[in-house]
Structures are given as structure tokens and as C-alpha cells.
Scaffold this motif. Structure first.
Motif, short mmCIF file in Angstrom:
data_model
loop_
_atom_site.label_atom_id
_atom_site.label_comp_id
_atom_site.label_asym_id
_atom_site.label_seq_id
_atom_site.Cartn_x
_atom_site.Cartn_y
_atom_site.Cartn_z
N SER A 30 0.83 -1.21 0.00
CA SER A 30 0.00 0.00 0.00
C SER A 30 0.86 1.24 0.00
CB SER A 30 -0.94 0.00 1.22
OG SER A 30 -0.19 0.03 2.42
N GLY A 31 2.00 1.19 0.68
CA GLY A 31 2.90 2.35 0.70
C GLY A 31 3.49 2.60 -0.67
N THR A 32 3.85 1.51 -1.36
CA THR A 32 4.40 1.65 -2.71
C THR A 32 3.37 2.21 -3.65
OG1 THR A 32 5.84 -0.25 -2.33
CG2 THR A 32 5.45 0.38 -4.62
N SER A 33 2.12 1.71 -3.51
CA SER A 33 1.04 2.19 -4.38
C SER A 33 0.78 3.67 -4.15
CB SER A 33 -0.23 1.38 -4.10
OG SER A 33 -1.30 1.88 -4.85
N ALA A 34 0.82 4.07 -2.85
CA ALA A 34 0.54 5.47 -2.54
C ALA A 34 1.63 6.38 -3.09
CB ALA A 34 0.42 5.65 -1.03
N ALA A 35 2.86 5.83 -3.20
CA ALA A 35 3.98 6.64 -3.66
C ALA A 35 4.06 6.73 -5.17
CB ALA A 35 5.28 6.07 -3.11
N GLU A 36 3.30 5.90 -5.87
CA GLU A 36 3.35 5.91 -7.33
C GLU A 36 2.87 7.27 -7.85
OE1 GLU A 36 1.09 2.70 -8.79
OE2 GLU A 36 2.56 1.15 -8.24
N PRO A 37 3.61 7.88 -8.76
CA PRO A 37 3.20 9.20 -9.28
C PRO A 37 1.99 9.12 -10.19
CG PRO A 37 5.10 8.38 -10.48
CD PRO A 37 4.86 7.39 -9.36
N ILE A 38 1.36 10.25 -10.38
CA ILE A 38 0.23 10.36 -11.30
C ILE A 38 0.79 10.45 -12.71
CG2 ILE A 38 -1.70 11.82 -12.01
CD1 ILE A 38 -1.82 12.78 -9.04
N LYS A 39 0.38 9.54 -13.58
CA LYS A 39 0.88 9.55 -14.96
C LYS A 39 0.15 10.61 -15.78
CE LYS A 39 2.87 5.01 -15.97
NZ LYS A 39 3.04 4.55 -14.59
N ILE A 40 0.93 11.37 -16.54
CA ILE A 40 0.37 12.38 -17.44
C ILE A 40 0.87 12.07 -18.85
CG2 ILE A 40 0.21 14.83 -18.00
CD1 ILE A 40 0.94 15.39 -15.06
N TYR A 41 -0.03 11.65 -19.73
CA TYR A 41 0.35 11.38 -21.11
C TYR A 41 0.28 12.69 -21.90
CZ TYR A 41 -0.16 6.54 -19.75
OH TYR A 41 -0.02 5.33 -19.12
N THR A 42 1.35 12.97 -22.60
CA THR A 42 1.40 14.23 -23.34
C THR A 42 2.30 14.09 -24.56
OG1 THR A 42 1.76 16.62 -23.12
CG2 THR A 42 3.36 15.19 -22.04
N THR A 43 2.41 15.16 -25.31
CA THR A 43 3.23 15.22 -26.51
C THR A 43 4.18 16.41 -26.39
OG1 THR A 43 1.50 14.25 -27.88
CG2 THR A 43 3.18 15.52 -29.02
N GLU A 44 5.39 16.25 -26.91
CA GLU A 44 6.35 17.35 -26.83
C GLU A 44 5.85 18.54 -27.66
OE1 GLU A 44 11.07 18.33 -27.64
OE2 GLU A 44 10.34 16.27 -27.78
N LEU A 45 5.63 19.66 -26.99
CA LEU A 45 5.19 20.90 -27.62
C LEU A 45 6.14 21.99 -27.15
CD1 LEU A 45 1.37 20.53 -26.82
CD2 LEU A 45 2.48 20.04 -29.00
N ASP A 46 7.09 22.36 -27.99
CA ASP A 46 8.13 23.30 -27.59
C ASP A 46 7.55 24.55 -26.95
OD1 ASP A 46 10.26 21.74 -28.42
OD2 ASP A 46 10.18 22.48 -30.46
N GLY A 47 8.07 24.87 -25.78
CA GLY A 47 7.62 26.05 -25.06
C GLY A 47 6.42 25.78 -24.18
N HIS A 48 5.78 24.63 -24.34
CA HIS A 48 4.56 24.32 -23.59
C HIS A 48 4.71 23.02 -22.80
CE1 HIS A 48 3.38 27.21 -26.66
NE2 HIS A 48 2.37 27.52 -25.87
N HIS A 49 4.94 21.90 -23.50
CA HIS A 49 5.31 20.64 -22.84
C HIS A 49 6.67 20.23 -23.40
CE1 HIS A 49 2.00 19.58 -20.29
NE2 HIS A 49 1.11 19.55 -21.26
#
Length: 253
Positions: A30-49
Motif C-alpha cells: 500500500s505504501g508503494t502504491s501510494a507513492a506511485e506518481p500520477i501519470k500524465i500522457y502528453t506530446t512534446e510541444l516546444d515552449g509548452h510541454h
């Protein structure tokens, strides 16, 4: 009976330690699960992502997450794959996204407050004036980036569309006369052209084909915490499309 007493006591002690081990394992998982980061799927956008996370949208997310002590993990993928991964996950985010009903690629998700607006423009290199109204797209050879949604209203007026990997490829096709129009989202397309020293094709800055508000979208109980954090951050320090990027765009797009 007395001869069995020590063995029973020993077994009880064994069961006790086994229970402690199981409890420790449960707490570890449960500790490992709680520590897992929130995944953010994105695309490289210069100056933005950007992979260095110094883009404007990256900074909004990181600042908001830091304020609520949330861990995030940006997953940079081509547009179509980012959208696909988001559609398959149960608890994650995708950025950027919008709520326009005919163009959204994040159904079932909760969208944050607006942090920017993007506009779809028709780029061309035709001498003189070219009619780039939606109704005239049926008569034109149109190009767009693979995986980038254009909206049902736009796409229903397209007789021919060619999907391309990059704005550079689109510019080359325009210059070779193999496309009449390239549909690209601003500011991302302009940032790409300028970062890669590509002459910007003609477009009417005052007449976008489409304009939509954007933010980050999340689903699942853990990831929805990020929506609350981003909204709280935006209400404290609103971000608009006039804000300059926090870092110079990458030049190797």
C-alpha cells in the motif's frame, strides 16, 4: 497434556510472526502504491510541454502538484499514442485537452479550468488570396498532423486529407505543390516553425478555422487530486496564452 504445551506455545508464536509479516507486506504494498506518481500522457510541444519540464504547461502542473505534495510522471508520446494510452488507463491524465464536444479526445475525464486557448489555422503558400473557409475545404488538398483532432465540423467538409508526421513535412508538401492547405494548431505550429528556422507559411491570424479552450484532463480518484490542485493554482495565479514560456523552445524538433 503437559508434553504438548511447549509445541502449542511455539506454534502460536509462529502464527504471530507470520501475521506480522503479512501485515508488513500489506503496508509495504500500500505504501508503494501510494507513492506511485500520477501519470500524465502528453506530446512534446516546444515552449509548452518539454522533456526538460520547463514548458509553460509543465510549470503549471509542477507548481500545482508541489503545492499539494503530489508526485507526477510525464510520459511523452506521439499524439495518437498519448491519446490511446489515456483511453486505456483507469487512473491517469492527458495534457492538453479541451471540452469542445466535436473535438475532445478525453471522454469520461474531468477537465481542469482553462489555462490557455488554441486556434486551428489554415496555412498555405498560394500566391494571392486563397479561400480557406471550411466550406471550401472540399475543393482543396488538405494536410494535418497525424493524431491531431480537427473536429467533426471541419472533417465532414474534407474530401481529401493527408496525415503528416511533423509541420516540417507539411511545409515541404505545401512548397512542392502537393498540398493546398495545412491545418495546424497555434501556438504549437508557430513555435515549431520558428524553433526549427522554417519560414512560416501564410495564414490569417484574425480568422482561425476553430478556437478552443484547453487544460489538463484526468480520471480516477488519485489523478483527480491533480485537477483540484491545478484549479486551485490557476485561480490564485491565472495563466493566459499571453504568458511567455519559462524556457526557450528546443531547437531539435
Amino acid at each position: 497434556m503437559r508434553s504438548h504445551a511447549p509445541s502449542l506455545g511455539f506454534k502460536a508464536l509462529q502464527y504471530f510472526f507470520m501475521a506480522l509479516q503479512c501485515l508488513g507486506l500489506v503496508l509495504l504494498i500500500s505504501g508503494t502504491s501510494a507513492a506511485e506518481p500520477i501519470k500524465i500522457y502528453t506530446t512534446e510541444l516546444d515552449g509548452h510541454h518539454q522533456p526538460d519540464l520547463r514548458g509553460k504547461y509543465d510549470q503549471i502542473v509542477l507548481s500545482a502538484a508541489s503545492g499539494k505534495k503530489l508526485n507526477v510522471d510525464f510520459q511523452f508520446l506521439p499524439p495518437a499514442r498519448a491519446i490511446l494510452q489515456f483511453s486505456r488507463c483507469e487512473d491517469c491524465c492527458v495534457s492538453p485537452c479541451n471540452s469542445a464536444p466535436d473535438i475532445t479526445h478525453c471522454p469520461g475525464a474531468t477537465l481542469s479550468d482553462v489555462w490557455d486557448r488554441v486556434e486551428l489555422h489554415a496555412f498555405n503558400v498560394t500566391p494571392g488570396e486563397l479561400d480557406v473557409s471550411i466550406e471550401n475545404f472540399k475543393n482543396l488538398r488538405v494536410g494535418a498532423i497525424q493524431g491531431m483532432p480537427l473536429g467533426a465540423q471541419v472533417e465532414k467538409n474534407l474530401t481529401e486529407i493527408r496525415r503528416l508526421e511533423t509541420p516540417r513535412a507539411a511545409a515541404n508538401m505545401l512548397n512542392l505543390g502537393r498540398l493546398d492547405v495545412f491545418l495546424g494548431w497555434i501556438p504549437e505550429t508557430l513555435v515549431y516553425f520558428r524553433a526549427n528556422n522554417i519560414p512560416v507559411p501564410k495564414y490569417n491570424a484574425k480568422a482561425p478555422v476553430k478556437s478552443v479552450p484547453i487544460g489538463i484532463a484526468c480520471k480516477g480518484p488519485k489523478s483527480l487530486q491533480l485537477i483540484d490542485a491545478v484549479n486551485a493554482y490557476l485561480r490564485q495565479a491565472p495563466i493566459t496564452s499571453d504568458v511567455k514560456p519559462t524556457a526557450k523552445p528546443n531547437s531539435d524538433g
